[in-house]
Design a protein around this motif. Structure first.
Motif, PDB file in Angstrom:
ATOM      1  N   VAL A  55     -13.576  -0.296   0.117  1.00 35.63           N
ATOM      2  CA  VAL A  55     -11.793  -0.181   0.153  1.00 35.63           C
ATOM      3  C   VAL A  55     -11.286   0.246   1.241  1.00 35.63           C
ATOM      4  O   VAL A  55     -10.447  -0.053   1.568  1.00 35.63           O
ATOM      5  N   SER A  56     -11.748   1.369   1.759  1.00 40.53           N
ATOM      6  CA  SER A  56     -11.323   1.877   2.775  1.00 40.53           C
ATOM      7  C   SER A  56     -11.327   1.126   4.066  1.00 40.53           C
ATOM      8  O   SER A  56     -10.193   1.067   4.769  1.00 40.53           O
ATOM      9  N   ASN A  60      -7.715  -0.373   5.987  1.00 41.68           N
ATOM     10  CA  ASN A  60      -7.858  -0.167   7.393  1.00 41.68           C
ATOM     11  C   ASN A  60      -7.582  -1.445   8.109  1.00 41.68           C
ATOM     12  O   ASN A  60      -7.485  -1.410   9.544  1.00 41.68           O
ATOM     13  N   THR A  61      -7.823  -2.542   7.760  1.00 34.63           N
ATOM     14  CA  THR A  61      -7.773  -3.791   8.138  1.00 34.63           C
ATOM     15  C   THR A  61      -6.315  -4.517   8.296  1.00 34.63           C
ATOM     16  O   THR A  61      -6.134  -5.472   8.781  1.00 34.63           O
ATOM     17  N   GLY A  66      -0.889  -7.819  10.684  1.00 38.33           N
ATOM     18  CA  GLY A  66       0.314  -7.786  11.434  1.00 38.33           C
ATOM     19  C   GLY A  66       1.173  -6.365  10.587  1.00 38.33           C
ATOM     20  O   GLY A  66       2.201  -6.267  11.036  1.00 38.33           O
ATOM     21  N   TYR A  67       0.363  -5.701   9.853  1.00 35.38           N
ATOM     22  CA  TYR A  67       1.180  -4.254   9.239  1.00 35.38           C
ATOM     23  C   TYR A  67       1.199  -3.204  10.455  1.00 35.38           C
ATOM     24  O   TYR A  67       0.122  -3.297  11.277  1.00 35.38           O
ATOM     25  N   ALA A  68       2.339  -2.571  10.451  1.00 36.04           N
ATOM     26  CA  ALA A  68       2.078  -1.524  11.440  1.00 36.04           C
ATOM     27  C   ALA A  68       0.766  -0.656  11.031  1.00 36.04           C
ATOM     28  O   ALA A  68       0.685  -0.128   9.937  1.00 36.04           O
ATOM     29  N   PRO A  75      -0.147  -2.213   2.309  1.00 33.16           N
ATOM     30  CA  PRO A  75      -0.041  -3.096   1.151  1.00 33.16           C
ATOM     31  C   PRO A  75      -1.378  -3.717   0.600  1.00 33.16           C
ATOM     32  O   PRO A  75      -1.251  -4.898  -0.004  1.00 33.16           O
ATOM     33  N   TRP A  76      -2.590  -2.988   0.698  1.00 39.11           N
ATOM     34  CA  TRP A  76      -3.686  -3.747   0.009  1.00 39.11           C
ATOM     35  C   TRP A  76      -3.533  -3.706  -1.356  1.00 39.11           C
ATOM     36  O   TRP A  76      -3.010  -3.038  -2.151  1.00 39.11           O
ATOM     37  N   ARG A  77      -4.158  -4.860  -1.963  1.00 40.76           N
ATOM     38  CA  ARG A  77      -4.177  -5.063  -3.209  1.00 40.76           C
ATOM     39  C   ARG A  77      -5.475  -5.171  -4.059  1.00 40.76           C
ATOM     40  O   ARG A  77      -5.631  -5.179  -4.899  1.00 40.76           O
TER      41      ARG A  77
END
Length: 139
Positions: A55-56, A60-61, A66-68, A75-77
């Motif tokens: 999950v970590s 972290n990807t 494209g996320y900052a 916003p990982w789900r």
């Protein structure tokens, strides 16, 4: 937070659909909160530690999508791991907790994910795990 088994029965309920195998509830730092029947506590603890890393890495990807990079909470789900004949799904389960389910290749992934989301919604605050205080500080 120590493992006390009080949520185990709810994980068993989550496995009430065909082709699911095991479920574990873990904290963001890899501690086991609950596990389903059919998986020993030792194995569930080992999987909780491993899934914490998965999950970590997934979280972290976010920059790859494209996320900052400096975004406090990407916003990982959900993370899906696929094997030749099995799957593992991991989802957020409240602040600082994750729910993971293993299943055979014949599972309906959409239905399994939906069932997991329903369980998370139903448990709400019971599945929330605050950050450990003083981790790494000498007592």
């Amino acid at each position: 937070m120590n493992y006390d088994g009080t949520l185990d029965w709810m994980l068993d309920e989550a496995l009430g659909m065909p082709e699911t195998l095991h479920a574990v509830l873990l904290t963001r730092d890899g501690l086991l909160r609950a596990h389903s029947q059919g998986i020993t506590r030792d194995e569930a603890e080992r999987q909780a530690a491993a899934l914490c890393g998965v999950v970590s890495i997934s979280r972290n990807t976010a920059g790859f999508c494209g996320y900052a990079e400096d975004e406090a909470s990407p916003p990982w789900r959900q993370t899906l791991i696929e094997f030749d004949d099995a799957f593992v799904l991991a989802i957020a389960a409240g602040e600082g907790s994750y729910l993971a389910v293993s299943a055979s290749e014949r599972v309906d992934l959409e239905a399994c994910s939906f069932r997991m989301q329903q369980l998370v919604e139903r448990l709400g605050k019971a599945m929330t795990s605050p950050s450990r205080q003083g981790a790494g500080n000498p007592a």
